[in-house]
Scaffold this motif. Structure first.
Motif, PDB file in Angstrom:
ATOM      1  N   LYS A   9      27.585  27.627  37.565  1.00 26.64           N
ATOM      2  CA  LYS A   9      26.421  26.781  38.227  1.00 26.64           C
ATOM      3  C   LYS A   9      25.285  27.235  38.020  1.00 26.64           C
ATOM      4  CE  LYS A   9      29.088  24.256  41.831  1.00 26.64           C
ATOM      5  NZ  LYS A   9      29.806  24.774  42.718  1.00 26.64           N
ATOM      6  N   GLU A  10      25.055  28.534  37.863  1.00 27.90           N
ATOM      7  CA  GLU A  10      23.724  28.962  37.493  1.00 27.90           C
ATOM      8  C   GLU A  10      23.351  28.771  36.083  1.00 27.90           C
ATOM      9  OE1 GLU A  10      23.419  32.475  41.093  1.00 27.90           O
ATOM     10  OE2 GLU A  10      23.504  33.194  38.772  1.00 27.90           O
ATOM     11  N   GLY A  11      24.117  28.164  35.223  1.00 27.97           N
ATOM     12  CA  GLY A  11      23.817  27.994  33.805  1.00 27.97           C
ATOM     13  C   GLY A  11      24.330  28.736  32.794  1.00 27.97           C
ATOM     14  N   ARG A  12      25.491  29.763  33.345  1.00 26.12           N
ATOM     15  CA  ARG A  12      25.664  30.523  31.974  1.00 26.12           C
ATOM     16  C   ARG A  12      27.115  29.835  31.478  1.00 26.12           C
ATOM     17  NH1 ARG A  12      23.710  34.175  35.869  1.00 26.12           N
ATOM     18  NH2 ARG A  12      22.879  35.970  34.902  1.00 26.12           N
ATOM     19  N   THR A  13      27.191  29.925  30.520  1.00 27.27           N
ATOM     20  CA  THR A  13      28.506  29.587  29.786  1.00 27.27           C
ATOM     21  C   THR A  13      29.685  30.471  30.494  1.00 27.27           C
ATOM     22  OG1 THR A  13      28.505  31.253  27.927  1.00 27.27           O
ATOM     23  CG2 THR A  13      27.426  29.158  27.673  1.00 27.27           C
ATOM     24  N   LEU A  14      30.871  29.974  30.122  1.00 25.98           N
ATOM     25  CA  LEU A  14      32.123  30.656  30.433  1.00 25.98           C
ATOM     26  C   LEU A  14      32.387  32.006  29.673  1.00 25.98           C
ATOM     27  CD1 LEU A  14      34.946  30.917  31.997  1.00 25.98           C
ATOM     28  CD2 LEU A  14      36.023  29.723  29.868  1.00 25.98           C
ATOM     29  N   SER A  15      32.092  31.867  28.537  1.00 20.81           N
ATOM     30  CA  SER A  15      31.914  33.418  27.981  1.00 20.81           C
ATOM     31  C   SER A  15      30.835  34.231  28.500  1.00 20.81           C
ATOM     32  CB  SER A  15      31.727  33.273  26.133  1.00 20.81           C
ATOM     33  OG  SER A  15      30.518  32.613  26.106  1.00 20.81           O
ATOM     34  N   GLU A  16      29.735  33.970  28.706  1.00 25.00           N
ATOM     35  CA  GLU A  16      28.879  34.662  29.584  1.00 25.00           C
ATOM     36  C   GLU A  16      29.206  35.120  30.807  1.00 25.00           C
ATOM     37  OE1 GLU A  16      24.836  32.935  27.531  1.00 25.00           O
ATOM     38  OE2 GLU A  16      25.352  32.200  29.452  1.00 25.00           O
ATOM     39  N   ALA A  17      29.833  34.246  31.635  1.00 25.13           N
ATOM     40  CA  ALA A  17      30.466  34.791  32.943  1.00 25.13           C
ATOM     41  C   ALA A  17      31.620  35.708  32.775  1.00 25.13           C
ATOM     42  CB  ALA A  17      31.181  33.492  33.717  1.00 25.13           C
ATOM     43  N   VAL A  18      32.489  35.531  31.562  1.00 29.97           N
ATOM     44  CA  VAL A  18      33.324  36.456  31.544  1.00 29.97           C
ATOM     45  C   VAL A  18      33.011  37.774  31.100  1.00 29.97           C
ATOM     46  CG1 VAL A  18      35.398  37.037  30.043  1.00 29.97           C
ATOM     47  CG2 VAL A  18      35.143  34.700  30.976  1.00 29.97           C
ATOM     48  N   ALA A  19      31.828  37.918  29.984  1.00 29.88           N
ATOM     49  CA  ALA A  19      31.104  38.995  29.675  1.00 29.88           C
ATOM     50  C   ALA A  19      30.852  39.746  31.083  1.00 29.88           C
ATOM     51  CB  ALA A  19      30.152  39.028  28.865  1.00 29.88           C
ATOM     52  N   LEU A  20      30.173  39.336  32.073  1.00 30.94           N
ATOM     53  CA  LEU A  20      29.457  39.820  33.041  1.00 30.94           C
ATOM     54  C   LEU A  20      30.404  40.283  34.074  1.00 30.94           C
ATOM     55  CD1 LEU A  20      26.457  37.623  34.227  1.00 30.94           C
ATOM     56  CD2 LEU A  20      26.646  40.040  34.276  1.00 30.94           C
ATOM     57  N   LEU A  21      31.692  39.499  34.118  1.00 27.72           N
ATOM     58  CA  LEU A  21      32.810  39.938  35.003  1.00 27.72           C
ATOM     59  C   LEU A  21      33.339  41.114  34.548  1.00 27.72           C
ATOM     60  CD1 LEU A  21      34.505  36.382  36.040  1.00 27.72           C
ATOM     61  CD2 LEU A  21      33.240  38.005  37.643  1.00 27.72           C
ATOM     62  N   SER A  22      33.486  41.396  33.273  1.00 25.88           N
ATOM     63  CA  SER A  22      34.130  42.229  32.422  1.00 25.88           C
ATOM     64  C   SER A  22      33.613  43.608  32.733  1.00 25.88           C
ATOM     65  CB  SER A  22      34.376  41.978  31.250  1.00 25.88           C
ATOM     66  OG  SER A  22      35.191  40.915  30.731  1.00 25.88           O
ATOM     67  N   GLN A  23      32.069  43.338  32.431  1.00 26.40           N
ATOM     68  CA  GLN A  23      31.075  44.564  32.590  1.00 26.40           C
ATOM     69  C   GLN A  23      31.128  45.173  33.873  1.00 26.40           C
ATOM     70  OE1 GLN A  23      27.288  43.443  32.396  1.00 26.40           O
ATOM     71  NE2 GLN A  23      26.360  45.368  32.105  1.00 26.40           N
ATOM     72  N   ARG A  24      31.349  44.029  35.139  1.00 27.95           N
ATOM     73  CA  ARG A  24      31.301  44.613  36.600  1.00 27.95           C
ATOM     74  C   ARG A  24      32.610  45.176  36.860  1.00 27.95           C
ATOM     75  NH1 ARG A  24      27.697  39.464  38.795  1.00 27.95           N
ATOM     76  NH2 ARG A  24      25.968  40.147  37.582  1.00 27.95           N
ATOM     77  N   LEU A  25      33.513  44.970  36.194  1.00 32.27           N
ATOM     78  CA  LEU A  25      35.023  45.541  36.210  1.00 32.27           C
ATOM     79  C   LEU A  25      35.066  46.748  35.349  1.00 32.27           C
ATOM     80  CD1 LEU A  25      37.239  42.242  36.833  1.00 32.27           C
ATOM     81  CD2 LEU A  25      36.528  43.822  38.567  1.00 32.27           C
ATOM     82  N   GLY A  26      34.196  47.063  34.799  1.00 27.37           N
ATOM     83  CA  GLY A  26      34.244  48.390  33.898  1.00 27.37           C
ATOM     84  C   GLY A  26      35.199  48.344  32.769  1.00 27.37           C
ATOM     85  N   ILE A  27      35.460  46.917  31.995  1.00 32.66           N
ATOM     86  CA  ILE A  27      36.056  46.884  31.012  1.00 32.66           C
ATOM     87  C   ILE A  27      35.383  46.968  29.756  1.00 32.66           C
ATOM     88  CG2 ILE A  27      37.497  44.974  29.766  1.00 32.66           C
ATOM     89  CD1 ILE A  27      37.852  43.812  32.457  1.00 32.66           C
ATOM     90  N   GLU A  28      35.903  48.037  28.847  1.00 33.04           N
ATOM     91  CA  GLU A  28      34.947  48.238  27.681  1.00 33.04           C
ATOM     92  C   GLU A  28      35.415  47.317  26.484  1.00 33.04           C
ATOM     93  OE1 GLU A  28      34.825  52.120  25.594  1.00 33.04           O
ATOM     94  OE2 GLU A  28      35.800  52.993  27.577  1.00 33.04           O
ATOM     95  N   SER A  29      36.516  46.629  26.693  1.00 27.33           N
ATOM     96  CA  SER A  29      36.988  45.896  25.421  1.00 27.33           C
ATOM     97  C   SER A  29      36.241  44.406  25.523  1.00 27.33           C
ATOM     98  CB  SER A  29      38.457  45.481  25.295  1.00 27.33           C
ATOM     99  OG  SER A  29      39.230  46.660  25.480  1.00 27.33           O
ATOM    100  N   ARG A  30      36.183  43.657  24.312  1.00 29.24           N
ATOM    101  CA  ARG A  30      35.248  42.186  24.495  1.00 29.24           C
ATOM    102  C   ARG A  30      36.587  41.222  24.790  1.00 29.24           C
ATOM    103  NH1 ARG A  30      32.067  39.432  19.716  1.00 29.24           N
ATOM    104  NH2 ARG A  30      33.834  40.413  18.504  1.00 29.24           N
ATOM    105  N   ILE A  31      36.495  40.549  26.109  1.00 31.38           N
ATOM    106  CA  ILE A  31      37.372  39.440  26.292  1.00 31.38           C
ATOM    107  C   ILE A  31      36.633  38.077  25.918  1.00 31.38           C
ATOM    108  CG2 ILE A  31      38.734  38.368  28.000  1.00 31.38           C
ATOM    109  CD1 ILE A  31      39.017  41.029  29.511  1.00 31.38           C
ATOM    110  N   LEU A  32      37.128  37.334  25.229  1.00 31.31           N
ATOM    111  CA  LEU A  32      36.430  36.000  24.851  1.00 31.31           C
ATOM    112  C   LEU A  32      37.410  34.966  25.364  1.00 31.31           C
ATOM    113  CD1 LEU A  32      35.136  37.061  21.035  1.00 31.31           C
ATOM    114  CD2 LEU A  32      33.934  37.171  23.324  1.00 31.31           C
TER     115      LEU A  32
END
Ligand code: GDP
Length: 341
Positions: free
Chosen positions: A106-129
């Motif tokens: 809703k703030e304007g990020r794409t789904l992939s950007e949202a996933v990257a942020l969530l992944s980062q906050r969950l401490g995931i090192e791999s790239r999930i696309l």
């Protein structure tokens, strides 16, 4: 070296987790199906992305195969009490992820950007696309009419007989450019043991993805989701029967034969090896059942070494340090009613 896995939910997440442990999480990109995403209570829910995310973050619920370990269902019980007749169970912690993703979008990020942020906050090192930032939805055409994917899968417990599958929006959708680039530059590409029709075909049905696979210089290996003519979990074998295919690992190999170099066949199906080799596809026969975390890492390592055999220049493959293996979660204790409705 960089490794790309095409994945749906549970089967894809388990092999991706094994890859992260055996080749290093930082070398892994997972391209995930989003055609079973849904909107509910105003929230954007991405079941396959979340299963991969929770599994790579080490917080997945090993008993259900979906959701977060130790989650509670207070919101679900309250919705029931309020007469909302909820049919899609969302745990309280799980809900926080959907709320965050929806807010980010809703703030304007794409789904992939949202996933990257969530992944980062969950401490995931791999790239999930996600396979795309556009809307693609699987519609299931059955003898009882058309169903949205989750209505077929969860509400109708995949019981209606399927006549065909429609990947609505796939033709117009742009595959995620980073995903296409990852395929083009990968050293190994793996099609996880995910449902071929419900998890992998939606990704393949978008323009450019098949071309990227056909032009990829990396070996492409598919791992069977079918063992002894049956799915380990879910409707893959039932769907194969209903769509006029024989439910067998050989039929899965045939389904992918135009772009894969190798196929990982379960040892229980070793008799199918020659049939698959006749399709011009190399075959590795091994135990593909991932009952615990060590199985996942062992299978991933075997797949990487198999890929290495299929390329002219060896990259050194995977040398799994046995001391890195531990008992891990045991997936063999899935209650039978979770595996089959
Ligand atoms: P979903 O979106 O949660 O249904 O997950 P996927 O599409 O990624 O995975 C479902 C498929 O994975 C089913 O067809 C299963 O048969 C297959 N699968 C699940 N676990 C295993 C396993 O341990 N080994 C193999 N070979 N296949 C598995």
């Amino acid at each position: 070296m960089n490794f790309v896995v095409f994945a749906g939910g549970v089967g894809g997440a388990k092999l991706s987790h094994g890859m992260a442990r055996s080749v290093g999480a930082g070398l892994l990109t997972v391209i995930v199906n989003t055609a079973d995403d849904l909107e509910m209570h105003g929230l954007h829910i991405s079941p396959d992305l979340d299963t991969v995310m929770y599994t790579l973050a080490g917080i997945a619920n090993p008993e259900t195969g979906w959701g977060i370990a130790g989650d509670t269902f207070g919101n679900f019980e309250m919705l029931q009490k309020l007469g909302m007749q909820p049919w899609f169970r969302l745990g309280d912690r799980d809900l926080a992820v959907h709320m965050t993703r929806t807010q980010l979008i809703k703030e304007g990020r794409t789904l992939s950007e949202a996933v990257a942020l969530l992944s980062q906050r969950l401490g995931i090192e791999s790239r999930i696309l996600p396979m795309t930032n556009d809307r693609v939805r699987t519609i299931v055409d059955t003898d009882e009419g058309l169903f949205s994917f989750q209505e077929y899968f969860v509400k109708a417990r995949w019981q209606p007989t399927v006549r065909s599958l429609i990947y609505e929006g796939a033709e117009e959708a742009e595959p995620l450019p980073q995903a296409v680039r990852a395929v083009e530059t990968a050293s190994t590409i793996i099609i996880a043991p995910s449902n071929l029709y419900l998890s992998i075909d939606p990704i393949l049905s978008m323009n450019d993805v098949k071309d990227a696979l056909l032009n990829a210089s990396a070996p492409i290996i598919a791992v069977t989701p079918i063992i002894g003519g049956e799915a380990v979990k879910g409707p893959a074998a039932k769907l194969m029967r209903e769509l006029g295919e024989e439910p067998s690992a050989a039929a899965v190999a045939e389904h992918y034969a135009d772009f894969i170099n190798g196929f990982v066949l379960d040892e229980r199906d070793a008799h199918l090896k020659a049939e698959i080799e006749d399709m011009g596809v190399g075959v590795l026969v091994t135990d593909t059942l991932m009952k615990d975390e060590d199985d996942r890492a062992r299978l991933a390592c075997e797949v990487v070494n198999f890929a290495d055999q299929l390329r002219p220049e060896k990259l050194g493959g995977c040398r799994l340090d046995q001391s890195a293996l531990n008992a891990g979660a045991d997936d063999s204790k899935l209650p039978s009613d979770v595996q089959n409705p």
